[in-house]
Design an enzyme around this catalytic site. Sequence first.
Site, PDB file in Angstrom:
ATOM      1  N   SER A   1      -4.188   0.117  -6.164  1.00 10.81           N
ATOM      2  CA  SER A   1      -3.935  -1.305  -5.978  1.00 10.81           C
ATOM      3  C   SER A   1      -3.135  -1.518  -4.704  1.00 10.81           C
ATOM      4  O   SER A   1      -2.236  -0.724  -4.386  1.00 10.81           O
ATOM      5  CB  SER A   1      -3.165  -1.863  -7.179  1.00 10.81           C
ATOM      6  OG  SER A   1      -2.932  -3.247  -7.026  1.00 10.81           O
ATOM      7  N   GLU A   2      -3.437  -2.624  -3.985  1.00  8.17           N
ATOM      8  CA  GLU A   2      -2.824  -2.858  -2.674  1.00  8.17           C
ATOM      9  C   GLU A   2      -1.309  -2.994  -2.718  1.00  8.17           C
ATOM     10  O   GLU A   2      -0.630  -2.767  -1.715  1.00  8.17           O
ATOM     11  CB  GLU A   2      -3.395  -4.131  -2.025  1.00  8.17           C
ATOM     12  CG  GLU A   2      -4.877  -4.076  -1.716  1.00  8.17           C
ATOM     13  CD  GLU A   2      -5.695  -4.824  -2.745  1.00  8.17           C
ATOM     14  OE1 GLU A   2      -6.342  -5.822  -2.381  1.00  8.17           O
ATOM     15  OE2 GLU A   2      -5.665  -4.416  -3.925  1.00  8.17           O
ATOM     16  N   ASN A   3      -0.767  -3.395  -3.863  1.00  2.77           N
ATOM     17  CA  ASN A   3       0.680  -3.573  -3.926  1.00  2.77           C
ATOM     18  C   ASN A   3       1.431  -2.267  -4.126  1.00  2.77           C
ATOM     19  O   ASN A   3       2.655  -2.254  -4.154  1.00  2.77           O
ATOM     20  CB  ASN A   3       1.055  -4.568  -5.026  1.00  2.77           C
ATOM     21  CG  ASN A   3       0.642  -4.099  -6.410  1.00  2.77           C
ATOM     22  OD1 ASN A   3      -0.375  -3.460  -6.574  1.00  2.77           O
ATOM     23  ND2 ASN A   3       1.438  -4.419  -7.405  1.00  2.77           N
TER      24      ASN A   3
ATOM     25  N   SER B   1      -2.424  -5.800  -7.832  1.00  2.00           N
ATOM     26  CA  SER B   1      -2.551  -6.806  -6.779  1.00  2.00           C
ATOM     27  C   SER B   1      -3.100  -8.132  -7.294  1.00  2.00           C
ATOM     28  O   SER B   1      -2.888  -9.177  -6.690  1.00  2.00           O
ATOM     29  CB  SER B   1      -3.440  -6.273  -5.653  1.00  2.00           C
ATOM     30  OG  SER B   1      -4.715  -5.896  -6.155  1.00  2.00           O
TER      31      SER B   1
ATOM     32  N   SER C   1      -0.077   1.596   1.264  1.00  2.06           N
ATOM     33  CA  SER C   1      -1.292   1.307   0.509  1.00  2.06           C
ATOM     34  C   SER C   1      -2.445   0.932   1.439  1.00  2.06           C
ATOM     35  O   SER C   1      -3.566   1.433   1.306  1.00  2.06           O
ATOM     36  CB  SER C   1      -1.021   0.171  -0.479  1.00  2.06           C
ATOM     37  OG  SER C   1      -2.176  -0.126  -1.229  1.00  2.06           O
TER      38      SER C   1
END
Length: 521
Positions: free
Chosen positions: A333-335, A355, A374
Site C-alpha cells: 500500500s502506498e502509505n 491507502s 513506498s
Amino acid sequence: KTKCFLYVQPASFILLNVCCWQTCGCYFSTSRQRPGRFYSDPLDAVKDIPNGATILVGGFGLCGIPENLINSLLKTGVKSLTAVSNNAGVDDFGLGLLLRTKQIKRMISSYVGENVEFERQYLSGELEGTLAERIRAGGAGVPAFFTATGYGTLIQEGGSPIKYNKDGTIAIASEPREVCEFNGRHYIMEKSITGDFALVKAWKADKAGNVIFRKTARNFNQPMCKAAKITIVEVEEIVDVGTFAAEDIHIPSIYVHRIVKGDRYEKRIERRTVKKGQAEKPKPKKDSDVVRERIIRRAALEFEDGMYANLGIGIPMLASNFIKPDITVHLQSENGILGLVMPNEISSHFTLTLSGKETVTVLPGAAYFSSDDSFAMIRGGHINLTMLGAMQVSKYGDLANWMIPGKMVKGMGGAMDLVASAGTKVVVTMEHSAKGGKHKILEKCNLPLTGKQCVDRIITEKAVFDVDKDKGLTLIEVWEGLTPDDIKKCTGTDFEVNDIIAELQKLLIILYTLHHSFHSP
C-alpha cells in the site's frame, strides 16, 4: 562535562556524533543546526507561523495527522496559507477545518479523498502527482528531477485545471513540463517541494530530539520532517535519552526544531472495515452485486505465487479475498505497508490503515515504511502487479480514472506512479459499460489521462482483453452465454479475437447449424 553535538563534513562523508567532552563549557558545532526545543502548549509552537506561509502537513488521510498542531493553527487565525499534504481528510476534522475557515488559500495535494469541501475548493487548488518524491527531493536539496510519471497526460502537456471560473470553464491551466528521453523512454521534469514549516505527528521523541513513528503513521510525516525550514513535531510521549536504540531512530534530531506532547488524540478512522461474522445472515444479492463479484473472482486469477501487488480501492482490493490458499501474494500500500491483509475483526491499531483509508491487519513478515520509500518501490518496478479501476480505457491502453472536468475530481493519488513503471503489469477491473450503456472501452479516451499506453489487461463482467500498445485489443475471454459479436456491440472500438475463441465460435456455429438441420421438417 558538557554535551556537545559534533557535525563534521569532510569531502566524502558526513559524521553526526553525540559525545561528552571535558571542555571549557562552550557549545561546539560546525553546523547551524540547534537542538530541538520542547513546548508544553502546541499553540506556542505554531503561533509564529505568519500569513502566507507554506506548511507541509504530515499524515495520510486521517492517519498520523498532527491533530493538536492543526487545532492550534486554527486558533491563531493565520491566513493565506499554502498547505502541502497527501489529502485534506474530511470536512470537519484536521486540514478540512482550515479549508472551511478559508485559512488555507492554496492546497497542493495528490488526492481529494473524502473531503467534499476540498473537492469544491479545487476551484482554487492544485492536484499534483509524484508528491512524495518531490518532498523527498526538497529535503535532500535536489531542486528538480525527471520521472516517467505523468508523461502523455495533462501533467506533462499542460492544461490541467489549477483554477476554475464559476461557469465551469478553466481560469488557470498548468504549464507544460520539460521532457527528456533516457534509454529510449520519455521522462518529465518535476520541481521539488519545500516548506517554511512542517507540522508532523510522531509516536515518541527522546529528550535529545530524536523521533520514531508507529506503523503506518510514518507515511508522509517522515519526508516532510526533512523538507521544511522549521519542523514542528507533536508526539504522544517524550522519553529519556537512551530509550531508543540508535539504529531504531526514524528521524534524527538534526531535522527537528520544535517538539510538543499532544494532550489528546481522536484518531478518527475514515473507513472502518470488518469481516462479516459467520452468524450474520447474508443479504440478498442485487444485480450490481452479482456483476461486481463476477469481476472480483476473475480478477483474483491474476495473482501468482510470490508476487508483489498493489490493489486499488473497491473491486481490486476485494479480489484479495479470493487469493488461492496455496499461494502467497505480498500486498503493498502506498502509505507504507508490505504484507497487508483485510481484517478478521476490528483492528485495535487505529494507525493501521491502507491507502484507501480502510483498516487492515498484517501478516507475519510484514514491513512498515514511509510513503517516499513506498513510491520508490512502485516507480522502481519492484511491484509485479497493479490492479485498479477506470472510467475509460483506450484501444492502445491509455487509462483515465482520476477526474471528470468540472464535475468530479478525486485526484490521481498514487495511480500515475503505479501505471508509469515499465516493469509492472497493469490490470484494469471495471464494469464494461457506464450508466445508460455508454462505452468505457474506446478508440480514444475523452477524459484526462492517468497514464498513456500503460494498461496490459482489461477485466469486465462480460469479457477479458489483452492490450498491445501497437496492435490494440485482443479478446481472450468471454462470459458464459456471450459471443464475440455480443462484446462488439457494447465496446466502443474494434478488437481482434483470440484464435481459440474464434475457433470455438466457428464450432458453435457448426453445432447450431447441425442441430437445426437435424430437427428441421
